[in-house]
Design a protein around this motif. Structure first.
Motif, mmCIF file in Angstrom:
data_model
loop_
_atom_site.group_PDB
_atom_site.id
_atom_site.type_symbol
_atom_site.label_atom_id
_atom_site.label_comp_id
_atom_site.label_asym_id
_atom_site.label_seq_id
_atom_site.Cartn_x
_atom_site.Cartn_y
_atom_site.Cartn_z
ATOM 1 N N GLU A 1 0.966 -1.256 0.201
ATOM 2 C CA GLU A 1 0.170 0.001 0.093
ATOM 3 C C GLU A 1 0.766 1.263 0.009
ATOM 4 O OE1 GLU A 1 -2.727 -0.145 3.159
ATOM 5 O OE2 GLU A 1 -3.857 -1.856 2.589
ATOM 6 N N THR A 2 2.164 1.104 0.287
ATOM 7 C CA THR A 2 3.060 2.415 0.402
ATOM 8 C C THR A 2 3.990 2.392 -0.890
ATOM 9 O OG1 THR A 2 4.624 0.942 1.687
ATOM 10 C CG2 THR A 2 3.006 2.440 3.007
ATOM 11 N N ASP A 3 3.645 1.615 -1.875
ATOM 12 C CA ASP A 3 4.182 1.733 -3.068
ATOM 13 C C ASP A 3 3.263 2.714 -4.198
ATOM 14 O OD1 ASP A 3 5.635 1.325 -5.573
ATOM 15 O OD2 ASP A 3 6.685 -0.308 -4.709
ATOM 16 N N ALA A 4 3.878 3.705 -4.758
ATOM 17 C CA ALA A 4 3.049 4.685 -5.642
ATOM 18 C C ALA A 4 3.052 3.859 -7.002
ATOM 19 C CB ALA A 4 3.818 5.860 -5.784
ATOM 20 N N ARG A 5 3.607 2.720 -7.203
ATOM 21 C CA ARG A 5 3.392 2.246 -8.587
ATOM 22 C C ARG A 5 2.291 1.681 -8.658
ATOM 23 N NH1 ARG A 5 8.894 -0.975 -8.676
ATOM 24 N NH2 ARG A 5 8.320 -1.481 -6.655
ATOM 25 N N GLY A 6 1.642 0.923 -7.834
ATOM 26 C CA GLY A 6 0.096 0.342 -7.890
ATOM 27 C C GLY A 6 -0.666 1.464 -8.400
ATOM 28 N N ILE B 1 -8.448 9.768 -10.946
ATOM 29 C CA ILE B 1 -7.901 11.018 -10.342
ATOM 30 C C ILE B 1 -7.606 10.776 -8.823
ATOM 31 C CG2 ILE B 1 -8.504 13.439 -9.498
ATOM 32 C CD1 ILE B 1 -9.707 13.776 -12.322
ATOM 33 N N PRO B 2 -8.658 10.399 -8.064
ATOM 34 C CA PRO B 2 -8.317 10.260 -6.481
ATOM 35 C C PRO B 2 -7.178 9.112 -6.495
ATOM 36 C CG PRO B 2 -10.312 9.159 -7.038
ATOM 37 C CD PRO B 2 -10.009 10.077 -8.360
ATOM 38 N N GLU B 3 -7.218 7.903 -7.405
ATOM 39 C CA GLU B 3 -5.981 7.085 -7.225
ATOM 40 C C GLU B 3 -4.597 7.671 -7.517
ATOM 41 O OE1 GLU B 3 -6.422 3.756 -6.457
ATOM 42 O OE2 GLU B 3 -8.428 3.881 -6.349
ATOM 43 N N ALA B 4 -4.690 8.467 -8.357
ATOM 44 C CA ALA B 4 -3.163 9.224 -8.679
ATOM 45 C C ALA B 4 -2.802 9.929 -7.474
ATOM 46 C CB ALA B 4 -3.491 9.943 -9.935
ATOM 47 N N ILE B 5 -3.825 10.534 -6.767
ATOM 48 C CA ILE B 5 -3.568 11.544 -5.723
ATOM 49 C C ILE B 5 -3.100 10.797 -4.605
ATOM 50 C CG2 ILE B 5 -4.532 13.048 -4.159
ATOM 51 C CD1 ILE B 5 -6.282 14.293 -6.471
ATOM 52 N N LYS B 6 -3.801 9.431 -4.355
ATOM 53 C CA LYS B 6 -3.153 8.699 -3.148
ATOM 54 C C LYS B 6 -1.590 8.331 -3.559
ATOM 55 C CE LYS B 6 -7.594 6.393 -2.462
ATOM 56 N NZ LYS B 6 -8.260 4.929 -2.787
ATOM 57 N N GLY B 7 -1.382 8.187 -4.785
ATOM 58 C CA GLY B 7 -0.161 7.688 -5.106
ATOM 59 C C GLY B 7 0.872 8.785 -4.963
ATOM 60 N N LEU B 8 0.307 10.212 -5.114
ATOM 61 C CA LEU B 8 1.277 11.376 -5.020
ATOM 62 C C LEU B 8 1.572 11.649 -3.444
ATOM 63 C CD1 LEU B 8 -0.004 13.701 -7.900
ATOM 64 C CD2 LEU B 8 2.162 12.609 -7.696
ATOM 65 N N GLU B 9 0.550 11.163 -2.713
ATOM 66 C CA GLU B 9 0.884 11.263 -1.387
ATOM 67 C C GLU B 9 2.118 10.447 -0.894
ATOM 68 O OE1 GLU B 9 -2.868 10.269 0.472
ATOM 69 O OE2 GLU B 9 -3.729 12.302 0.003
ATOM 70 N N ILE B 10 2.174 9.423 -1.431
ATOM 71 C CA ILE B 10 3.320 8.544 -1.074
ATOM 72 C C ILE B 10 4.771 9.165 -1.959
ATOM 73 C CG2 ILE B 10 4.421 6.078 -1.429
ATOM 74 C CD1 ILE B 10 1.365 5.311 -1.312
ATOM 75 N N SER B 11 4.624 9.292 -3.335
ATOM 76 C CA SER B 11 5.829 9.876 -4.078
ATOM 77 C C SER B 11 5.420 11.039 -4.967
ATOM 78 C CB SER B 11 6.102 8.598 -4.797
ATOM 79 O OG SER B 11 7.366 8.895 -5.661
ATOM 80 N N PRO B 12 5.511 12.193 -4.142
ATOM 81 C CA PRO B 12 5.018 13.393 -4.963
ATOM 82 C C PRO B 12 5.778 13.661 -6.249
ATOM 83 C CG PRO B 12 5.648 13.870 -2.810
ATOM 84 C CD PRO B 12 6.160 12.378 -3.077
ATOM 85 N N ASP B 13 6.821 13.092 -6.593
ATOM 86 C CA ASP B 13 7.510 13.278 -7.822
ATOM 87 C C ASP B 13 7.714 12.131 -8.804
ATOM 88 O OD1 ASP B 13 8.317 15.998 -6.930
ATOM 89 O OD2 ASP B 13 10.105 15.272 -6.008
#
Length: 418
Positions: free
Chosen positions: A137-142, A159-171
């Motif tokens: 769950e803490t890996d942005a790739r998923g 959009i919310p899925e991508a935002i969850k990923g950005l919270e883990i890896s903003p770049d």
């Protein structure tokens, strides 16, 4: 003088004894033990190397040796190399085997999902994205994989899925690239542009970032910049065909049909049996009035893939435009038989039936065509066809025309297309 001594002989005893000279009991046991060890070693060798012995015998008899099973990372390395070389089917096969061996490896799941997306298997990629998220769950790739799989079909969920990923890896550039398309698809063009720019800045060697950036550029009418972005994507991934298709579509919108045909021919160099490329050449020739030349390429597309409904559709349209109603009817029947719901396969088919004098079938097919469109221009054509049947076909003089369907607001279409 030595006295004579008489030798006593036992005449009941044999001259030659039955006792033989040989091994003692201990020596015999030692020999048996050595023989047992030798036999055991031979059996063990045969068991351990049985496969090799069988393979050698089979190879001598003309049967090739079986391919040895690779490790998961070896499958993944080979699959990634094949992906870069444009061999998507082989790459998919390799990553499937890697994922089977290591089903919780997010790296393998992510790359497998990306290749699925490039192959057009978006729904399966969504499932792989969910598996990757569940595994870590803490890996942005998923999250990036799932957002990319949803950005066209369901941008509001992407959009919310991508935002969850950005919270883990903003770049993480793929997250911004997915948002560039998702935001564009819900009409937030400025946000889409910013995300696209940011994706290309974060990873200037990711072709998907430039492809994603081209989408808001297209929707906002900045086609020359979109072409430049897509050319960059092609330069980064010269063996992948998807960027070529996208680039050629923009050249067609700019009325550079010759350039577009050249790009499609380049795709055929990479993938000689691409029915889609043949169809696009067919359509491009038709755009400049070369209908006969275009027909030839559409026919080739249907020969390569007889189940390719879009090729049957466009072939039928070209045949109908040349008043070859019998052939048009056959092509459009194939279009419907292969699962297409394109309205052209219904209303043009209905008109072909009418011109061939099959009024009853024409009436039914034209009525069915209403189910597949809300475009006023096409609805007008259908109503005209039904009116002609009423006017010219015996027994249809009093047939009731359907009640007109209230017009449905049509969402804005992009400036251009792919």
């Amino acid at each position: 003088m030595t006295p004579y001594r008489k030798i006593k002989r036992n005449y009941g005893r044999r001259f030659f004894s039955n006792r033989r000279r040989g091994l003692s009991g201990i020596s015999l046991l030692l020999l048996l033990l050595i023989l047992a060890c030798i036999i055991g070693a031979v059996l063990a060798f045969g068991y351990v190397f049985r496969g090799e012995v069988e393979a050698t015998v089979n190879e001598f008899m003309g049967t090739p040796r079986p391919t040895p099973t690779l490790l998961a990372n070896e499958y993944a390395q080979r699959g990634f190399a094949r992906f870069l070389d444009g061999a998507l089917e082989e790459a998919l096969s390799d990553f499937e085997l890697a994922v089977i061996q290591r089903p919780q490896d997010v790296g393998f799941l992510y790359e497998y999902g990306i290749i699925l997306l490039e192959s057009g298997n978006d729904q399966v990629a969504v499932e792989i994205g969910d598996r990757a998220i569940a595994a870590a769950e803490t890996d942005a790739r998923g999250y990036a994989l799932k957002a990319r799989a949803l950005m066209w079909s369901d941008p509001a969920s992407a959009i919310p899925e991508a935002i969850k990923g950005l919270e883990i890896s903003p770049d993480f550039a793929p997250l911004h690239a997915a948002l560039a398309i998702a935001y564009t698809n819900i009409g937030r063009y400025a946000e889409g542009l910013q995300r696209g720019i940011h994706a290309t800045e974060l990873d200037p060697l990711d072709s998907f970032g430039f492809r994603a950036y081209s989408i808001p550029l297209i929707y906002t009418g900045r086609r020359s910049e979109a072409i430049a972005a897509l050319e960059q994507a092609v330069a980064i991934s010269p063996k992948l065909t998807a960027p070529y298709f996208e680039l050629a579509a923009q050249y067609r919108q700019e009325n550079y049909q010759e350039m577009a045909v050249g790009i499609y021919r380049r795709i055929l160099e990479l993938e000689p049996n691409s029915a889609k490329a043949y169809l696009r050449i067919c359509q491009t020739y038709a755009e400049i009035g070369e209908f006969l030349e275009g027909t030839r390429f559409c026919e080739t597309a249907t020969e390569i893939d007889p189940t390719y409904a879009p090729a049957w559709q466009y072939l039928g349209q070209l045949q109908y435009s040349r008043r070859n109603y019998e052939s048009a009817l056959e092509s459009l029947e194939n279009c419907v038989a292969n699962g297409s719901t394109a309205v052209e396969c219904f209303y043009i088919r209905g008109l072909a039936y009418y011109f061939l004098g099959e009024c009853s079938t024409a009436w039914d097919v034209l009525l069915e065509a209403f189910l597949y469109t809300s475009q006023p221009s096409i609805i007008d054509i259908i109503n005209t066809g039904l009116g002609d049947i009423r006017a010219n076909c015996p027994g249809f003089e009093s047939a009731q025309l359907p009640t007109p369907i209230p017009p449905t607001p049509i969402p804005p279409t992009p400036i251009g297309g792919i």
